[in-house]
Design a protein around this motif. Structure first.
Motif, PDB file in Angstrom:
ATOM      1  N   ARG A   1     -80.623 154.126  27.869  1.00 51.98           N
ATOM      2  CA  ARG A   1     -79.277 153.582  27.652  1.00 51.98           C
ATOM      3  C   ARG A   1     -78.413 154.523  26.838  1.00 51.98           C
ATOM      4  NH1 ARG A   1     -78.564 149.132  24.688  1.00 51.98           N
ATOM      5  NH2 ARG A   1     -80.457 149.437  23.434  1.00 51.98           N
ATOM      6  N   PHE A   2     -79.017 155.233  25.899  1.00 60.14           N
ATOM      7  CA  PHE A   2     -78.273 156.138  25.022  1.00 60.14           C
ATOM      8  C   PHE A   2     -78.606 157.579  25.377  1.00 60.14           C
ATOM      9  CE2 PHE A   2     -77.943 153.163  21.044  1.00 60.14           C
ATOM     10  CZ  PHE A   2     -77.408 152.160  21.865  1.00 60.14           C
TER      11      PHE A   2
ATOM     12  N   VAL B   1     -82.679 156.415  16.133  1.00 59.22           N
ATOM     13  CA  VAL B   1     -82.007 156.184  17.406  1.00 59.22           C
ATOM     14  C   VAL B   1     -82.293 157.362  18.334  1.00 59.22           C
ATOM     15  CG1 VAL B   1     -79.822 155.830  18.575  1.00 59.22           C
ATOM     16  CG2 VAL B   1     -80.209 154.803  16.314  1.00 59.22           C
TER      17      VAL B   1
ATOM     18  N   ASP C   1     -77.964 145.997  19.256  1.00 60.63           N
ATOM     19  CA  ASP C   1     -77.569 147.350  18.874  1.00 60.63           C
ATOM     20  C   ASP C   1     -76.592 147.340  17.697  1.00 60.63           C
ATOM     21  OD1 ASP C   1     -77.475 148.120  22.355  1.00 60.63           O
ATOM     22  OD2 ASP C   1     -79.037 148.709  20.927  1.00 60.63           O
TER      23      ASP C   1
ATOM     24  N   TYR D   1     -85.978 159.895  21.501  1.00 54.73           N
ATOM     25  CA  TYR D   1     -85.263 158.624  21.429  1.00 54.73           C
ATOM     26  C   TYR D   1     -86.159 157.517  20.900  1.00 54.73           C
ATOM     27  CZ  TYR D   1     -81.709 160.758  24.412  1.00 54.73           C
ATOM     28  OH  TYR D   1     -80.726 161.572  24.920  1.00 54.73           O
TER      29      TYR D   1
ATOM     30  N   LEU E   1     -74.593 148.384  26.062  1.00 48.26           N
ATOM     31  CA  LEU E   1     -74.843 147.936  24.691  1.00 48.26           C
ATOM     32  C   LEU E   1     -75.222 146.465  24.646  1.00 48.26           C
ATOM     33  CD1 LEU E   1     -72.038 149.976  23.000  1.00 48.26           C
ATOM     34  CD2 LEU E   1     -74.439 150.001  22.289  1.00 48.26           C
TER      35      LEU E   1
ATOM     36  N   SER F   1     -86.185 151.482  21.809  1.00 44.84           N
ATOM     37  CA  SER F   1     -85.229 150.435  22.156  1.00 44.84           C
ATOM     38  C   SER F   1     -83.956 150.963  22.805  1.00 44.84           C
ATOM     39  CB  SER F   1     -84.867 149.621  20.910  1.00 44.84           C
ATOM     40  OG  SER F   1     -84.252 150.447  19.949  1.00 44.84           O
ATOM     41  N   VAL F   2     -83.737 152.279  22.761  1.00 42.64           N
ATOM     42  CA  VAL F   2     -82.495 152.823  23.314  1.00 42.64           C
ATOM     43  C   VAL F   2     -82.730 153.773  24.483  1.00 42.64           C
ATOM     44  CG1 VAL F   2     -81.434 152.640  21.043  1.00 42.64           C
ATOM     45  CG2 VAL F   2     -82.336 154.856  21.804  1.00 42.64           C
TER      46      VAL F   2
ATOM     47  N   MET G   1     -73.468 155.770  24.104  1.00 39.84           N
ATOM     48  CA  MET G   1     -74.196 154.503  24.136  1.00 39.84           C
ATOM     49  C   MET G   1     -73.669 153.642  25.271  1.00 39.84           C
ATOM     50  SD  MET G   1     -74.410 153.686  20.047  1.00 39.84           S
ATOM     51  CE  MET G   1     -72.646 153.424  19.864  1.00 39.84           C
TER      52      MET G   1
END
Length: 116
Positions: free
Chosen positions: A66-67, A48, A89, A59, A85, A62-63, A82
């Motif tokens: 966003r994260f 993640v 996830d 990172y 979402l 996929s994140v 996060m």
């Protein structure tokens, strides 16, 4: 012995936010890097985000955007904010800490479920 204790998981609706925390304790003074991995049912554990002692971050694709991972080195605590979402996830999120050399420590995991 090193212990990692995660908190902050739970159920959230799509588009919502959660903040995970992981606090390290035990016979260690610092880590080279700490991070978060996740594992969804039937899938392999995946990266993640990680953060080094110097603050460099990495990172999973996929994140990204966003994260956000952050850390408090004095408290040996790492956080994962996060946002936005998605159902994909949903997974068990594991904290990881590496002090250097061959050592790698894992937390017990915290469940994150994204569902309406």
């Amino acid at each position: 012995q090193v212990q990692l204790v995660e908190s902050g998981g739970g159920l959230v609706q799509p588009g919502g936010s959660l903040r995970l925390s992981c606090a390290a304790s035990g016979s260690i003074f610092s880590f080279n890097d700490m991070g978060w991995y996740r594992q969804a049912p039937g899938k392999e554990r995946e990266l993640v985000a990680t953060i080094t002692l110097g603050g460099s971050t990495n990172y999973g694709d996929s994140v990204k955007d966003r994260f956000t991972i952050s850390s408090d080195n004095a408290k040996m605590t790492v956080y994962l904010q996060m946002n936005s979402l998605k159902s994909e996830d949903t997974a068990v999120y594991y904290c990881n800490a590496r002090p250097g050399g061959p050592y790698s420590y894992w937390g017990q995991g915290t469940q994150v479920t994204v569902s309406s």
